[in-house]
Design an enzyme around this catalytic site. Structure first.
Site, PDB file in Angstrom:
ATOM      1  N   GLU A 161      -2.970  17.484  -6.990  1.00 22.15           N
ATOM      2  CA  GLU A 161      -2.532  17.784  -5.610  1.00 22.15           C
ATOM      3  C   GLU A 161      -2.151  16.511  -4.867  1.00 22.15           C
ATOM      4  OE1 GLU A 161      -5.601  20.218  -3.780  1.00 22.15           O
ATOM      5  OE2 GLU A 161      -4.664  22.029  -4.545  1.00 22.15           O
ATOM      6  N   GLU A 186      -3.887  26.312 -10.566  1.00 20.68           N
ATOM      7  CA  GLU A 186      -4.973  26.754  -9.687  1.00 20.68           C
ATOM      8  C   GLU A 186      -4.472  27.896  -8.827  1.00 20.68           C
ATOM      9  OE1 GLU A 186      -7.041  23.886  -7.167  1.00 20.68           O
ATOM     10  OE2 GLU A 186      -6.860  22.366  -8.733  1.00 20.68           O
TER      11      GLU A 186
HETATM   12  P1  P53 Z   1     -12.038  23.994  -1.941  1.00 19.93           P
HETATM   13  C1  P53 Z   1      -7.181  21.647   0.192  1.00 19.93           C
HETATM   14  C2  P53 Z   1      -6.229  22.653   0.241  1.00 19.93           C
HETATM   15  C3  P53 Z   1      -5.901  23.351  -0.909  1.00 19.93           C
HETATM   16  C4  P53 Z   1      -6.534  23.060  -2.105  1.00 19.93           C
HETATM   17  O1  P53 Z   1     -10.577  24.045  -2.574  1.00 19.93           O
HETATM   18  C5  P53 Z   1      -7.469  22.047  -2.154  1.00 19.93           C
HETATM   19  C6  P53 Z   1      -7.791  21.319  -1.019  1.00 19.93           C
HETATM   20  C7  P53 Z   1      -8.780  20.212  -1.062  1.00 19.93           C
HETATM   21  O2  P53 Z   1     -10.068  20.682  -0.956  1.00 19.93           O
HETATM   22  O3  P53 Z   1      -8.088  21.649  -3.283  1.00 19.93           O
HETATM   23  C8  P53 Z   1      -7.896  22.267  -4.535  1.00 19.93           C
HETATM   24  O4  P53 Z   1     -12.983  23.677  -3.052  1.00 19.93           O
HETATM   25  C9  P53 Z   1      -8.470  21.304  -5.525  1.00 19.93           C
HETATM   26  C10 P53 Z   1      -9.784  21.749  -6.091  1.00 19.93           C
HETATM   27  C11 P53 Z   1     -10.528  22.568  -5.060  1.00 19.93           C
HETATM   28  C12 P53 Z   1      -9.724  23.841  -4.803  1.00 19.93           C
HETATM   29  O5  P53 Z   1      -8.396  23.549  -4.445  1.00 19.93           O
HETATM   30  O6  P53 Z   1     -11.972  22.945  -0.931  1.00 19.93           O
HETATM   31  O7  P53 Z   1      -7.579  20.925  -6.543  1.00 19.93           O
HETATM   32  O8  P53 Z   1     -10.478  20.619  -6.550  1.00 19.93           O
HETATM   33  O9  P53 Z   1     -11.832  22.896  -5.411  1.00 19.93           O
HETATM   34  C13 P53 Z   1     -10.333  24.735  -3.760  1.00 19.93           C
HETATM   35  O10 P53 Z   1     -12.297  25.352  -1.383  1.00 19.93           O
END
Ligand code: P53
Length: 472
Positions: free
Chosen positions: A173, A371
């Site tokens: 990201e 993801e």
């Molecule tokens: P969490 C921000 C916005 C979208 C995805 O996020 C993001 C983030 C940063 O937190 O992160 C990604 O755990 C990232 C993962 C993360 C997942 O999305 O904050 O690549 O490491 O766990 C979900 O709810």
């Protein structure tokens, strides 16, 4: 779906492994981030302090449980599994002359376990877990020393694992730091701790540039070491819509998109879009870019675009911003047409198809959804987790993904929802913001039996994979 489509699941090392000091591992930036909560930012310490809670120190103990966990992934039918290599297991400080053999050995075993079940490992090199030493000593990606450190780390990984790991991504990201007003993405993406008088946006452009160079050099190296390797970028795709059909709202959305995704332009097309120089000149920014950098970017364009998709955003033109500058903290407004999760994330399955089409037509590269998922509170009742809300979220997104492939003709290599198993949330450090298809009996303080429970979504996803996406 195409017959070799890669269904799987995704995690990142720092969010699952724990064992933060095992096997010679060094301290990463995730190891000094305390637990936060919804709306409460994670405090970043200089070094771990006794008595404070650092959830990444234990993760879900995957360092020790990976054999049983991968067995469960295989039971779901995973064809691939995305994780990252914790940089600090290989180079504890990031700048050592030689890698740490014990760390390398751990990933030999982990990847071999995947292969044993016919699961293809998909590996991110840098997923929010830079060695803390590189932040303190060199200021993170402000420094070309850190570019060299990353390239060396990449080279060691490609040389060691190229027979077994064919799919790689450089920086997770990478475009989260477009939100430069928030210190977390600045640290997680680029190892930046900002001084009070520093211009965050200018520093972000410089650090991102050096990451582009590091990424491009890694891509080139991978192809020299083993021409069968595929190296991708990893973009957080949150399409940005205009709030209305007012021309200025539409223009604002266009500006927002070009800003949030110039990262993808550079990595996929090998050069900066023309607007960037104009923007820097207007703002009075100086970004150090050499001719050698530009040549590296050109020669090191990625093979595919990996991306995450959780939600979309919406912007509105504001009178006090006549030049349409995008500032994620102030430009974004709620979208009245979509629902939200318990953490306020907008739920918009159509946005996934929209984003895929936008990227495919702009970058002309194959895509990989690495993801997509739903963070929610889960309840265990009689030893079961009935997470129909998560099934609904995933079903609606998979349906849109399939339209993008079947009706729009987009080349998509795979789908790895976040996450196969409950993990520590990256933004809040919570355990209770659960994403997994497998429940882990553990609370925000790391207490619990650690027992794994198959959620209803486990069985749902198993049937989706078995039918290759027919049976949703
Ligand atoms: P969490 C921000 C916005 C979208 C995805 O996020 C993001 C983030 C940063 O937190 O992160 C990604 O755990 C990232 C993962 C993360 C997942 O999305 O904050 O690549 O490491 O766990 C979900 O709810």
């Amino acid at each position: 779906m195409p017959k070799d489509f890669m269904w799987g699941g995704a995690v990142a090392a720092h969010q699952v492994e724990g064992a933060w000091q095992a096997g010679g591992k060094g301290v990463s930036i995730a190891d000094v981030m305390r637990a936060g909560a919804k709306g409460v930012a994670r405090v970043v310490d200089d070094a771990p302090i006794d008595g404070k809670i650092y959830p990444n120190h234990w993760g879900i103990d995957f360092y020790h449980t990976y054999k049983e966990d991968i067995k469960l992934f295989a039971e779901m039918g995973f064809k691939c599994f995305r994780t990252s290599i914790a940089w600090t297991r290989i180079f504890p400080n990031g700048d050592e002359a030689l890698p740490n053999e014990e760390g390398l050995k751990y990933y030999d075993d982990l990847f071999a376990t995947c292969k044993q079940y016919g699961i293809e490992p998909i590996v991110t090199l840098s997923h929010f877990e830079l060695p803390l030493h590189l932040v303190k000593e060199y200021g993170g990606f402000r420094s070309r020393k850190v570019v060299d450190a990353f390239v060396k780390f990449s080279q060691v990984c490609f040389e060691r694992y190229h027979d077994i790991v064919k799919y790689w991504m450089t920086f997770n990201e990478i475009n989260n730091q477009a939100m430069w007003s928030d210190p977390h993405p600045m640290l997680q993406n680029s190892g930046l701790l900002l001084a009070d008088d520093e211009n965050a946006e200018e520093t972000m452009f410089q650090a991102a540039h050096l990451e582009f160079v590091a990424s491009a050099k890694a891509v080139q190296l991978a192809h020299i070491i083993d021409p069968t390797l595929k190296v991708g970028s990893m973009i957080a795709m949150t399409p940005i819509y205009p709030l209305s059909a007012k021309p200025k709202d539409v223009m604002m959305a266009e500006r927002a998109m070009r800003y949030r995704y110039y990262f993808g332009d550079v990595q996929a097309l090998g050069e900066y879009p023309a607007w960037v120089d104009k923007y820097w000149a207007r703002k009075g920014y100086h970004v150090d870019i050499t001719d050698a950098d530009r040549a590296a970017l050109k020669a090191g364009a990625v093979d595919y675009v990996g991306f995450s998709y959780y939600n979309s955003l919406t912007v509105e033109y504001k009178e006090d911003n006549p030049l349409y500058d995008y500032n994620e903290a102030t430009s974004v407004v709620p979208n009245p047409y979509v629902p939200r999760s318990d953490w306020g994330w907008q739920i918009d399955p159509v946005g996934l198809r929209y984003g895929m089409n936008w990227m495919a037509s702009r970058w002309h590269k194959p895509l990989f959804i690495v993801e997509n998922g739903y963070g929610a509170y889960d309840k265990v009742e009689d030893g079961k987790v009935h997470d129909d809300y998560r099934i609904d979220y995933l079903r609606d997104h998979v349906a849109e993904m399939e339209k993008a492939v079947v009706e729009d003709g987009i080349e998509l290599w795979g789908y790895t929802p976040w996450s196969g198993i409950d993990i520590i949330s990256a933004s809040t450090g919570e355990m209770k913001k659960r994403y997994g298809l497998i429940y882990v009996d553990q609370d925000d303080e790391g207490k619990g039996s650690g027992k794994r429970i198959k959620k209803d979504s486990f069985n749902w996803y198993k049937q989706v994979i078995a039918s290759n996406g027919e049976d949703l």
